[in-house]
Design an enzyme around this catalytic site. Structure first.
Site, PDB file in Angstrom:
ATOM      1  N   LYS A  29      50.170  15.410  36.414  1.00 18.36           N
ATOM      2  CA  LYS A  29      50.327  15.694  37.831  1.00 18.36           C
ATOM      3  C   LYS A  29      49.852  14.342  38.738  1.00 18.36           C
ATOM      4  CE  LYS A  29      46.525  17.503  40.198  1.00 18.36           C
ATOM      5  NZ  LYS A  29      46.109  16.722  41.136  1.00 18.36           N
TER       6      LYS A  29
ATOM      7  N   ARG B 243      45.717  16.504  50.248  1.00 19.75           N
ATOM      8  CA  ARG B 243      45.156  15.506  50.703  1.00 19.75           C
ATOM      9  C   ARG B 243      45.475  14.037  50.103  1.00 19.75           C
ATOM     10  NH1 ARG B 243      42.277  12.688  48.205  1.00 19.75           N
ATOM     11  NH2 ARG B 243      41.514  11.382  49.871  1.00 19.75           N
TER      12      ARG B 243
ATOM     13  N   CYS C 130      37.661  17.305  51.104  1.00 18.88           N
ATOM     14  CA  CYS C 130      38.427  18.532  50.211  1.00 18.88           C
ATOM     15  C   CYS C 130      37.323  19.152  49.668  1.00 18.88           C
ATOM     16  CB  CYS C 130      39.376  17.951  49.231  1.00 18.88           C
ATOM     17  SG  CYS C 130      38.505  17.091  47.844  1.00 18.88           S
TER      18      CYS C 130
ATOM     19  N   PRO D  30      36.688   9.741  51.508  1.00 24.12           N
ATOM     20  CA  PRO D  30      37.345   8.574  52.130  1.00 24.12           C
ATOM     21  C   PRO D  30      38.359   7.560  51.842  1.00 24.12           C
ATOM     22  CG  PRO D  30      35.214   7.934  50.747  1.00 24.12           C
ATOM     23  CD  PRO D  30      35.516   9.376  50.767  1.00 24.12           C
TER      24      PRO D  30
ATOM     25  N   ASP E 171      38.722   4.417  52.806  1.00 26.05           N
ATOM     26  CA  ASP E 171      38.299   2.824  53.458  1.00 26.05           C
ATOM     27  C   ASP E 171      38.940   1.885  52.562  1.00 26.05           C
ATOM     28  OD1 ASP E 171      36.123   4.202  51.881  1.00 26.05           O
ATOM     29  OD2 ASP E 171      35.350   2.178  51.812  1.00 26.05           O
TER      30      ASP E 171
ATOM     31  N   ASP F 248      37.330  14.614  36.229  1.00 26.88           N
ATOM     32  CA  ASP F 248      38.297  15.973  36.020  1.00 26.88           C
ATOM     33  C   ASP F 248      37.927  16.750  34.874  1.00 26.88           C
ATOM     34  OD1 ASP F 248      41.125  14.143  37.720  1.00 26.88           O
ATOM     35  OD2 ASP F 248      39.350  14.718  38.506  1.00 26.88           O
TER      36      ASP F 248
HETATM   37  C1  EPZ Z   1      42.263  10.710  41.963  1.00 28.73           C
HETATM   38  O1  EPZ Z   1      41.689  10.850  43.145  1.00 28.73           O
HETATM   39  C2  EPZ Z   1      42.818  11.712  41.184  1.00 28.73           C
HETATM   40  N1  EPZ Z   1      43.700  12.614  42.093  1.00 28.73           N
HETATM   41  C3  EPZ Z   1      41.482  12.777  40.914  1.00 28.73           C
HETATM   42  O2  EPZ Z   1      42.141  13.864  40.472  1.00 28.73           O
HETATM   43  C4  EPZ Z   1      40.334  12.196  40.267  1.00 28.73           C
HETATM   44  O3  EPZ Z   1      39.484  13.075  40.325  1.00 28.73           O
HETATM   45  C5  EPZ Z   1      40.190  10.803  40.885  1.00 28.73           C
HETATM   46  O4  EPZ Z   1      41.057  10.021  40.858  1.00 28.73           O
HETATM   47  C6  EPZ Z   1      39.150  10.394  40.013  1.00 28.73           C
HETATM   48  O5  EPZ Z   1      39.570   9.966  38.742  1.00 28.73           O
HETATM   49  C7  EPZ Z   1      44.987  11.975  41.910  1.00 28.73           C
HETATM   50  O6  EPZ Z   1      45.358  10.972  41.257  1.00 28.73           O
HETATM   51  C8  EPZ Z   1      46.094  12.700  42.751  1.00 28.73           C
HETATM   52  P1  EPZ Z   1      39.407   8.036  43.639  1.00 28.73           P
HETATM   53  P2  EPZ Z   1      41.361   9.665  44.057  1.00 28.73           P
HETATM   54  O7  EPZ Z   1      39.880   7.032  44.833  1.00 28.73           O
HETATM   55  O8  EPZ Z   1      42.333   8.469  44.110  1.00 28.73           O
HETATM   56  C9  EPZ Z   1      35.601   6.888  46.445  1.00 28.73           C
HETATM   57  C10 EPZ Z   1      42.395  16.181  39.953  1.00 28.73           C
HETATM   58  O9  EPZ Z   1      41.550  17.130  39.694  1.00 28.73           O
HETATM   59  N2  EPZ Z   1      36.498   6.396  47.299  1.00 28.73           N
HETATM   60  O10 EPZ Z   1      39.460   7.291  42.488  1.00 28.73           O
HETATM   61  O11 EPZ Z   1      41.268  10.393  45.411  1.00 28.73           O
HETATM   62  C11 EPZ Z   1      35.728   8.464  46.409  1.00 28.73           C
HETATM   63  O12 EPZ Z   1      34.892   8.949  47.342  1.00 28.73           O
HETATM   64  C12 EPZ Z   1      41.955  15.322  41.071  1.00 28.73           C
HETATM   65  O13 EPZ Z   1      43.629  16.186  39.657  1.00 28.73           O
HETATM   66  C13 EPZ Z   1      35.974   5.568  48.443  1.00 28.73           C
HETATM   67  O14 EPZ Z   1      34.821   5.400  48.660  1.00 28.73           O
HETATM   68  O15 EPZ Z   1      40.112   9.157  43.651  1.00 28.73           O
HETATM   69  C14 EPZ Z   1      35.052   8.962  45.151  1.00 28.73           C
HETATM   70  O16 EPZ Z   1      33.715   8.898  45.121  1.00 28.73           O
HETATM   71  C15 EPZ Z   1      40.610  15.490  41.765  1.00 28.73           C
HETATM   72  N3  EPZ Z   1      37.052   4.988  49.281  1.00 28.73           N
HETATM   73  C16 EPZ Z   1      35.708   7.619  44.300  1.00 28.73           C
HETATM   74  O17 EPZ Z   1      35.855   6.465  45.070  1.00 28.73           O
HETATM   75  C17 EPZ Z   1      38.171   4.943  49.121  1.00 28.73           C
HETATM   76  O18 EPZ Z   1      38.945   4.368  49.907  1.00 28.73           O
HETATM   77  C18 EPZ Z   1      36.892   7.986  43.242  1.00 28.73           C
HETATM   78  O19 EPZ Z   1      37.734   8.186  43.913  1.00 28.73           O
HETATM   79  C19 EPZ Z   1      38.725   5.746  48.073  1.00 28.73           C
HETATM   80  C20 EPZ Z   1      37.938   6.343  47.144  1.00 28.73           C
END
Ligand code: EPZ
Length: 435
Positions: free
Chosen positions: A35, A105, A129, A135, A137, A318
């Site tokens: 996915k 989202r 979510c 975020p 940012d 995950d």
């Molecule tokens: C991806 O989400 C996955 N989703 C998530 O899988 C997965 O849990 C996550 O990566 C971590 O591995 C998809 O790929 C569609 P991140 P993403 O940006 O990209 C912080 C599932 O179950 N952050 O790596 O949103 C954020 O708050 C889903 O399949 C910022 O602070 O994850 C988090 O604490 C759930 N600022 C951390 O980084 C930003 O601009 C990781 O987020 C972006 C993220």
């Protein structure tokens, strides 16, 4: 209506899954396409002239939502079996409405590609979510560094980019989504973009592989430094999506929970070695090979060393809930530390209804292994939390009803068919309306 739409209009029904525990898992299962690779690849198709053909595309509600977004932008999409074909030549819009952003989202992944293709983009802010605040940012600061002007006030992201120019960007955190969004935007930027402290997930490598198939020049995916030479016209391409490592982890943990022996065809152990290492330490017999992974559990599991979630190649957040489900009856106490999301223990209360003994304090959860679990009426709180309830129910005495399974359908083609193929007593039912 397209076959794809007809095939997936059922998501709106309220459905539950009933599991009668006690069966050991045994058999072979081919792991679905990932996915979390499919979604960025669908965004990347916006950058390509002509047809993009994606094989091993999973039939998930999140993919359905992404296809709905592409169609609304003016793209042509057809889904036949596990092949999804996209042609973005007829793209007419550069905005995603609030209703679709709320539906998923992670649709924010379309931002970089729309901006690179159209020079402008308008999306409602994705918001948080069930896992807590989400975020963006890092996405926005990186796009601004490439030259985008972004007004993110008032709940809508209004972006303009007359011209994107490549440069070095250092990510404050190896965000998966930010890395993907910036790779896509950088393809439309003049010159070279260097992403430092980039996410290293296998899905990033899949995105690089697809984009290079389409004429891009990207190197370094899978490492902390990704280099994109932008400004090259991209053409459609054919690509096979990598197997879903989290779906694979789900069925490995299902076998660890229920006992038995399963073979997951196409699962790549190098993509989930942090998970297989913990399963081995707990007492499972796990063997990875070129064709897939075998997982065997006979005796009672023992609590492994503390599991701390971290960016890849660390233990994947995950898989946290899914592994927790497999350890509910272990000897000793299993300690989890969730470091990626602030609200990713919502499955704990539901597992407790089945007799689990879990103590949560802040980012730490301690699972005190119990002798037995019993069936109960439980509710999915999120995608992987729902999968964890299924894994736990396999080991519970009696029947467990798991409702709100639309969460699970976001990420699993048919969790009940997959587990039934391995010998579980599990079926999907229409949920009786609660009184
Ligand atoms: C991806 O989400 C996955 N989703 C998530 O899988 C997965 O849990 C996550 O990566 C971590 O591995 C998809 O790929 C569609 P991140 P993403 O940006 O990209 C912080 C599932 O179950 N952050 O790596 O949103 C954020 O708050 C889903 O399949 C910022 O602070 O994850 C988090 O604490 C759930 N600022 C951390 O980084 C930003 O601009 C990781 O987020 C972006 C993220």
């Amino acid at each position: 209506m397209e076959e794809y739409e007809l095939e997936h209009t059922g998501y709106a029904r309220q459905e539950a899954v009933l599991v009668r525990g006690g069966n050991r898992l045994c058999g072979e299962l081919t792991v679905q396409g990932a996915k979390n690779s499919t979604l960025p690849l669908l965004a990347a198709a916006l950058l390509c002239e002509g047809e993009t053909v994606l094989h091993n595309c999973p039939a998930l509600s999140d993919v359905h939502t992404a296809v709905t977004i592409l169609r609304r932008l003016g793209c042509r999409c057809t889904h036949t079996g596990d092949t999804l074909t996209v042609c973005a030549d007829g793209m007419t819009r550069c905005d995603i409405p609030h209703s679709l952003m709320r539906e998923m989202r992670s649709s924010v992944i379309f931002l970089g590609a729309i901006l690179a293709r159209c020079g402008q983009a308008s999306l409602s802010s994705p918001g948080g979510c069930e896992l807590g605040p989400r975020p963006i940012d890092l996405h926005l600061s990186g796009l601004r560094m490439l030259g985008a002007e972004i007004d993110d006030t008032g709940g809508t992201l209004r972006c303009q980019a007359g011209k994107l120019t490549g440069r070095e960007i250092v990510l404050g955190f190896p965000s998966v989504g930010a890395t993907e969004n910036l790779m896509l935007a950088a393809c439309g930027a003049e010159g070279v973009t260097v992403l430092s402290n980039a996410a290293r997930e296998p899905e990033i490598e899949d995105l690089q592989g697809f984009l290079n198939t389409c004429g891009a020049e990207i190197t370094g995916a899978g490492t902390s430094t990704v280099v994109i030479r932008g400004g090259r016209p991209l053409h459609g391409g054919t690509y096979t999506i990598l197997p879903d490592r989290i779906a694979a982890a789900t069925y490995l943990c299902g076998a660890a929970s229920a006992g038995g022996e399963v073979f997951l065809r196409d699962a790549r152990e190098e993509h989930l070695s942090a998970v297989t290492a913990v399963l081995r330490e707990a007492g499972c017999d796990v063997t990875g090979g070129s064709a897939g992974i075998v997982c065997r559990r006979t005796g009672r599991l023992t609590a492994p060393r503390p599991i701390r979630t971290a960016p890849y190649p660390g233990f994947p957040t995950d898989a946290q809930a899914i592994l927790m489900a497999a350890l509910l009856r272990c000897r000793g106490a299993a300690v989890f530390e969730e470091n990626l999301f602030s609200s990713r223990y919502r499955h704990v209360d539901e597992l407790a209804r089945m007799g689990a003994d879990i103590r949560v304090s802040g980012r730490t959860a301690v699972v005190l292994g119990v002798e037995r679990l019993h069936g109960a009426a439980v509710r999915c709180t999120d995608l992987r939390g729902g999968a964890a309830l299924c894994a736990a129910a396999l080991a519970a005495e009696g029947e467990t009803s798991i409702s709100d399974i639309t969460h699970i359908d976001r990420g699993y083609q048919s969790i009940e068919d997959d587990l039934a193929a391995l010998g579980a007593d599990i079926r999907r039912v229409e949920e009786t309306a609660s009184p």
